[in-house]
Design a protein around this motif. Sequence first.
Motif, PDB file in Angstrom:
ATOM      1  N   ALA A  24       0.825  -1.213   0.000  1.00 16.38           N
ATOM      2  CA  ALA A  24       0.000   0.000   0.000  1.00 16.38           C
ATOM      3  C   ALA A  24       0.855   1.258   0.000  1.00 16.38           C
ATOM      4  O   ALA A  24       0.505   2.255  -0.622  1.00 16.38           O
ATOM      5  CB  ALA A  24      -0.944  -0.014   1.202  1.00 16.38           C
ATOM      6  N   GLU A  43      -4.870   8.410  -7.365  1.00 16.20           N
ATOM      7  CA  GLU A  43      -6.112   7.747  -7.722  1.00 16.20           C
ATOM      8  C   GLU A  43      -6.530   6.776  -6.617  1.00 16.20           C
ATOM      9  O   GLU A  43      -5.797   6.572  -5.647  1.00 16.20           O
ATOM     10  CB  GLU A  43      -6.013   7.070  -9.093  1.00 16.20           C
ATOM     11  CG  GLU A  43      -4.896   6.111  -9.247  1.00 16.20           C
ATOM     12  CD  GLU A  43      -4.842   5.501 -10.651  1.00 16.20           C
ATOM     13  OE1 GLU A  43      -5.837   5.528 -11.373  1.00 16.20           O
ATOM     14  OE2 GLU A  43      -3.791   4.974 -11.005  1.00 16.20           O
ATOM     15  N   GLY A  45      -6.960   3.875  -4.256  1.00 11.88           N
ATOM     16  CA  GLY A  45      -6.078   2.754  -3.950  1.00 11.88           C
ATOM     17  C   GLY A  45      -4.604   3.114  -4.042  1.00 11.88           C
ATOM     18  O   GLY A  45      -3.740   2.247  -3.916  1.00 11.88           O
ATOM     19  N   ALA A  46      -4.292   4.417  -4.249  1.00 11.35           N
ATOM     20  CA  ALA A  46      -2.887   4.820  -4.392  1.00 11.35           C
ATOM     21  C   ALA A  46      -2.133   4.729  -3.067  1.00 11.35           C
ATOM     22  O   ALA A  46      -0.898   4.703  -3.054  1.00 11.35           O
ATOM     23  CB  ALA A  46      -2.808   6.234  -4.952  1.00 11.35           C
ATOM     24  N   SER A  49      -4.939   6.993   2.224  1.00  8.96           N
ATOM     25  CA  SER A  49      -5.509   6.764   3.563  1.00  8.96           C
ATOM     26  C   SER A  49      -4.532   5.980   4.427  1.00  8.96           C
ATOM     27  O   SER A  49      -4.399   6.251   5.625  1.00  8.96           O
ATOM     28  CB  SER A  49      -6.817   5.975   3.467  1.00  8.96           C
ATOM     29  OG  SER A  49      -7.697   6.603   2.613  1.00  8.96           O
ATOM     30  N   THR A  50      -3.862   5.021   3.822  1.00  2.22           N
ATOM     31  CA  THR A  50      -2.901   4.223   4.591  1.00  2.22           C
ATOM     32  C   THR A  50      -1.824   5.132   5.179  1.00  2.22           C
ATOM     33  O   THR A  50      -1.479   5.034   6.366  1.00  2.22           O
ATOM     34  CB  THR A  50      -2.254   3.155   3.677  1.00  2.22           C
ATOM     35  OG1 THR A  50      -3.302   2.372   3.094  1.00  2.22           O
ATOM     36  CG2 THR A  50      -1.293   2.272   4.433  1.00  2.22           C
TER      37      THR A  50
END
Length: 515
Positions: A24, A43, A45-46, A49-50
């Motif tokens: 991630a 975009e 899933g880039a 947030s992680t």
Amino acid sequence: MPIAPPIPRLQLRQISKRYPGCLANDAIDLSIAPGEIHALLGENGAGKSTLMKIIYGVTQADSGEMLWQGQRVNMRNPAQARQLGIGMVFQHFSLFETLSVAQNIALAMGAAAGTPKQLEPKIREVSRRYGMALEPERLVHSLSIGERQRVEIIRCLMQDIRLLILDEPTSVLTPQEADELFITLRRLAAEGCSILFISHKLGEVRALCHSATVLRGGRVAGHCLPAECSDQQLAQMMVGEAATLIGDYPKVRGGAAFLQVTGLSWHNPDPFGCSLTDLNVQVRSGEIVGIAGVAGNGQDELLALLSGEQTLPEAEAATLRFAEQNVADLRPDARRKLGLAFVPAERLGHGAVPELSLADNALLTAFQQGLVRHGLIERGKVEALAQQIIQRFGVKTPDMYTAARSLSGGNLQKFILGREILQQPKLLIAAHPTWGVDVGAAATIHRALIALRDAGAAILVISEDLDELFQISDRLGALCGGRLSALHNTTDTQLSDVGGWMAGQFNNPPSAATV
Ligand SMILES: Nc1ncnc2c1ncn2[C@@H]1O[C@H](COP(=O)(O)OP(=O)(O)OP(=O)(O)O)[C@@H](O)[C@H]1O
């Protein structure tokens, strides 16, 4: 003597985080100076947030280091982050509806901060200082979404804040509320607070942020000064290729009315919910109708009534009709049989079951499309459908057996929308179809909605994103206080008109015939 550069407020060096089947965050470097408003772009899933969760101590990096004001820090949990002066405003607020603003803030800050009464003067001072009007005694259930967000921001500002992280803060705001938020953020930055701002709205990033880090596939794709880049350039950095962003879709008139809502009223037994009063709307086959409105003005209630999650007694069955059939008393599966597909506002738990795989989530609403024979699930067909959704809508996932909850928000949204569109419904009702979806994926979803419209489906889109509504809707209206404005052709409508309807400035005669 040369002046030493100021110590960054926050510095990340080679931060990596692996989840099963995906890297991630991959060796991320990022630096934010005091008083800098820094955008994190990328975009779906880039890895945005992680990375934020790592900074705020919600999750821990596998490797790499974090420096806070020049000192190495091992962020173990959010309490430690708050102690250092890091605050975070999440997309979904966790406030208690029946408590006051001051009671909510006191609960979040812990007993040591003082009682609600003791905190009231400070809340008033912070709200005055940063131009965020908010009364500490007000009960949260009486607040608009914008005001609820202020509670969260003021909670962060009550501490000695040095870094404020905001995750897509404007997705829940009206354009005017967003402007007010930007005034507050600029004032905060001028006082030296650093701000990390996540947004998919490139226009506002260019207007607000001093600098940006762009993530692609978990890695840093580049740093830039957003004010000097066009939307197209920013999008290209995010997706790595020339992206077609804006579709100039021709407006159409549609054919015969498919969805007919006539004099629909519903009393909401929930004291904090919204009741609906005398709603009239028709959606024709082959057109898109957009309904604007600030959240909490009857959208959830209307969606529940349209989908069949809330049914009405048989005597009122004619208030909702699909083509010539009364449906207001029918349950969701009966309505799906008549051609309805539905995308609810909430992705996890409502649009998808978090623990189930994507393939099983595809089966959940598409089972009437020949996926079950003689009571037996045809696994091959289910898997083929799931694979088709993943491919057509560019869903980033290790495979179709991945649990829905481990997808990034935008990727799950693409999956749910794809699942409903591919069922080729006669009527699609979609709430916030591109909520949290990156610009490239939003363009894919808009193209798919237009193609579905042009294939003859009636489409009703409920959204707070006015740019989106103007782009794809053929006719427009707005909900306010459980009442619906008349619909108008989008080509004859100005942004300010919709702003007025959203504030309740319309006067429909009772049970007016729809335009
Ligand atoms: N708890 C988890 N378990 C497994 N995989 C996860 C988990 N959380 C995130 N991921 C994966 O990590 C990757 C990055 O996700 P992340 O939520 O950070 O992306 P994002 O940039 O914030 O996306 P979006 O804009 O859609 O919110 C995605 O591929 C996602 O599927």
